[in-house]
Design a protein around this motif. Structure first.
Motif, mmCIF file in Angstrom:
data_model
loop_
_atom_site.group_PDB
_atom_site.id
_atom_site.type_symbol
_atom_site.label_atom_id
_atom_site.label_comp_id
_atom_site.label_asym_id
_atom_site.label_seq_id
_atom_site.Cartn_x
_atom_site.Cartn_y
_atom_site.Cartn_z
ATOM 1 N N UNK A 5 -4.535 -2.860 2.571
ATOM 2 C CA UNK A 5 -5.349 -1.660 2.668
ATOM 3 C C UNK A 5 -6.730 -1.921 2.093
ATOM 4 N N UNK A 6 -7.590 -0.940 2.185
ATOM 5 C CA UNK A 6 -9.001 -1.138 1.838
ATOM 6 C C UNK A 6 -9.272 -1.099 0.344
ATOM 7 N N UNK A 7 -8.273 -0.851 -0.493
ATOM 8 C CA UNK A 7 -8.458 -0.830 -1.935
ATOM 9 C C UNK A 7 -7.899 -2.073 -2.587
ATOM 10 N N UNK A 8 -8.400 -2.442 -3.768
ATOM 11 C CA UNK A 8 -7.867 -3.582 -4.494
ATOM 12 C C UNK A 8 -6.440 -3.319 -4.951
ATOM 13 N N UNK A 9 -5.652 -4.403 -5.103
ATOM 14 C CA UNK A 9 -4.245 -4.297 -5.529
ATOM 15 C C UNK A 9 -3.503 -3.247 -4.709
ATOM 16 N N UNK A 10 -3.552 -3.392 -3.395
ATOM 17 C CA UNK A 10 -3.013 -2.388 -2.497
ATOM 18 C C UNK A 10 -1.598 -2.644 -2.058
ATOM 19 N N UNK A 11 -1.271 -2.183 -0.842
ATOM 20 C CA UNK A 11 0.113 -2.232 -0.371
ATOM 21 C C UNK A 11 0.623 -3.659 -0.189
ATOM 22 N N UNK A 12 -0.269 -4.636 -0.086
ATOM 23 C CA UNK A 12 0.172 -6.017 0.067
ATOM 24 C C UNK A 12 0.332 -6.759 -1.239
ATOM 25 N N UNK A 13 0.168 -6.080 -2.379
ATOM 26 C CA UNK A 13 0.247 -6.725 -3.687
ATOM 27 C C UNK A 13 1.546 -6.332 -4.385
ATOM 28 N N UNK A 14 2.397 -7.307 -4.617
ATOM 29 C CA UNK A 14 3.703 -7.060 -5.218
ATOM 30 C C UNK A 14 3.569 -6.310 -6.541
ATOM 31 N N UNK A 50 7.158 0.543 -0.172
ATOM 32 C CA UNK A 50 8.506 -0.033 -0.137
ATOM 33 C C UNK A 50 9.555 1.073 -0.125
ATOM 34 N N UNK A 51 9.355 2.117 -0.940
ATOM 35 C CA UNK A 51 10.306 3.232 -1.001
ATOM 36 C C UNK A 51 10.296 4.064 0.273
ATOM 37 N N UNK A 52 9.140 4.195 0.900
ATOM 38 C CA UNK A 52 8.983 5.133 2.015
ATOM 39 C C UNK A 52 8.831 4.454 3.373
ATOM 40 N N UNK A 53 9.049 3.139 3.434
ATOM 41 C CA UNK A 53 8.819 2.398 4.675
ATOM 42 C C UNK A 53 9.580 2.988 5.858
ATOM 43 N N UNK A 54 10.809 3.426 5.621
ATOM 44 C CA UNK A 54 11.619 3.963 6.715
ATOM 45 C C UNK A 54 11.012 5.186 7.376
ATOM 46 N N UNK A 55 10.167 5.924 6.639
ATOM 47 C CA UNK A 55 9.514 7.098 7.227
ATOM 48 C C UNK A 55 8.510 6.706 8.312
ATOM 49 N N UNK A 56 8.104 5.456 8.314
ATOM 50 C CA UNK A 56 7.097 4.983 9.276
ATOM 51 C C UNK A 56 7.676 3.937 10.235
ATOM 52 N N UNK A 57 8.995 3.852 10.296
ATOM 53 C CA UNK A 57 9.630 2.905 11.206
ATOM 54 C C UNK A 57 9.503 1.459 10.769
ATOM 55 N N UNK A 58 9.324 1.221 9.454
ATOM 56 C CA UNK A 58 9.121 -0.128 8.927
ATOM 57 C C UNK A 58 10.298 -0.539 8.053
ATOM 58 N N UNK A 106 -4.675 7.509 3.748
ATOM 59 C CA UNK A 106 -5.955 8.196 3.565
ATOM 60 C C UNK A 106 -5.753 9.514 2.798
ATOM 61 N N UNK A 107 -4.686 10.236 3.137
ATOM 62 C CA UNK A 107 -4.460 11.538 2.531
ATOM 63 C C UNK A 107 -4.016 11.422 1.077
ATOM 64 N N UNK A 108 -3.131 10.465 0.779
ATOM 65 C CA UNK A 108 -2.536 10.373 -0.547
ATOM 66 C C UNK A 108 -3.313 9.485 -1.515
ATOM 67 N N UNK A 109 -3.965 8.443 -0.972
ATOM 68 C CA UNK A 109 -4.574 7.453 -1.862
ATOM 69 C C UNK A 109 -6.063 7.228 -1.613
ATOM 70 N N UNK A 121 0.755 1.307 -4.826
ATOM 71 C CA UNK A 121 0.874 1.598 -3.389
ATOM 72 C C UNK A 121 1.937 0.727 -2.732
ATOM 73 N N UNK A 122 2.082 -0.517 -3.228
ATOM 74 C CA UNK A 122 3.141 -1.377 -2.689
ATOM 75 C C UNK A 122 4.511 -0.784 -2.981
ATOM 76 N N UNK A 123 4.711 -0.323 -4.217
ATOM 77 C CA UNK A 123 5.998 0.288 -4.572
ATOM 78 C C UNK A 123 6.241 1.557 -3.766
ATOM 79 N N UNK A 124 5.184 2.335 -3.547
ATOM 80 C CA UNK A 124 5.319 3.569 -2.755
ATOM 81 C C UNK A 124 5.739 3.257 -1.328
#
Length: 299
Positions: free
Chosen positions: A110-119, A128-136, A30-33, A123-126
């Motif tokens: 996520x609620x936007x088109x071509x979001x975190x679930x789109x290879x 993937x790089x930062x997943x460890x910050x959220x325990x993922x 929400x804050x970044x995107x 946002x997907x690339x972001x």
């Protein structure tokens, strides 16, 4: 899985630690995107009966051949081949969605088109790089599923004040509030358009009907358990046929991601007449493709 404390997000079954991790991710999305995290009732922890239903919906026993997707799996001594274009599913008892030790899995959008679930999306690339910050752990990239993330240590305690909405299991079953629109393209293909998610193409009427029957069976069990229901697709007769252009407009209005139509493989017959016009060959191939498409829909 008696004794495990569950909480819920959009109907998805989670542990408190998993929900804590996702709420932190949601806050940054929400804050970044300017988008928010979305889940549904099949995207978190699954009971074995739910994993079994999903697996059997997409895979069929087959003694030889690799099917249209080259995906062959063994389960309970039986050889299965994937017949569905909806993606891979682990054999029941082996999926992280069922909890393996202290690890589970979530399928994220996520609620936007071509979001975190789109290879390959921003946002997907972001994530993937930062997943460890959220325990993922972005393990889905190992099998071409950008939406799939493992969550280790799911029984960790949540810090004080960590859960903004510590929901209890629902007291009665209710239908998901997320909207999925089903439409038939002008070439006969049935397309599911989930709100904010990827579109799904059903390559035949029979495949679509099998999916609908599986959803109905899963809902029967979830009703007994007092869990949220999965949205039941409509019967084929109630699906409106529309042009591809109109359908694409509908997909965009849903914030969904357009998926390509399945490729119809047609063998070009041997032609002994070298002077045969190439346009005539192309017409024969197209006519054969149209005939096979009609035959699949009749099936």
């Amino acid at each position: 899985m008696g004794g495990i404390e569950y909480v819920y997000w959009d109907g998805a079954r989670l542990t408190p630690w998993m929900k804590h991790c996702l709420e932190r991710l949601d806050a940054d999305l929400r804050r970044l995107f300017g988008v928010h995290l979305t889940l549904d009732s099949s995207k978190g922890i699954r009971l074995n009966s739910e994993q079994r239903a999903i697996f059997l919906d997409r895979y069929r026993p087959q003694s030889s051949g690799s099917g249209p997707f080259g995906d062959v799996r063994w389960w309970n001594g039986v050889r299965y081949v994937r017949r569905s274009g909806l993606g891979t599913v682990a054999q029941p008892g082996t999926s992280n969605h069922e909890i393996q030790g202290s690890t589970a899995a979530v399928d994220l959008a996520d609620s936007g088109g071509s979001g975190i679930g789109t290879m390959g999306s921003a946002r997907s690339n972001w994530l993937r790089r930062n997943a460890g910050n959220y325990g993922l752990v972005p393990e889905g990239f190992n099998f071409n599923e950008a939406w799939h993330y493992a969550v280790p240590n799911i029984f960790n305690p949540v810090p004080a004040g960590g859960l903004s909405k510590p929901e209890a299991p629902p007291l009665s079953a209710k239908a998901s509030t997320k909207m999925t629109i089903y439409a038939r393209r002008d070439d006969g293909l049935v397309v599911a358009i989930p709100e904010g998610g990827p579109t799904y193409n059903y390559q035949s009427a029979a495949e679509y009907n099998r999916h609908r029957e599986t959803v109905a069976a899963v809902n029967g069990q979830r009703q007994k358990d007092g869990q949220p229901l999965v949205t039941l697709p409509p019967v084929l007769g109630s699906i409106v046929t529309m042009t591809s252009e109109r359908l694409n407009d509908l997909i965009r209005s849903q914030g969904a991601v357009l998926s390509p139509a399945p490729v119809v493989k047609v063998e070009i017959p041997d032609v002994d007449v070298p002077e045969l016009n190439l346009d005539e060959i192309a017409k024969k191939v197209n006519d054969e493709a149209d005939k096979r498409a009609r035959d699949r829909l009749k099936g």
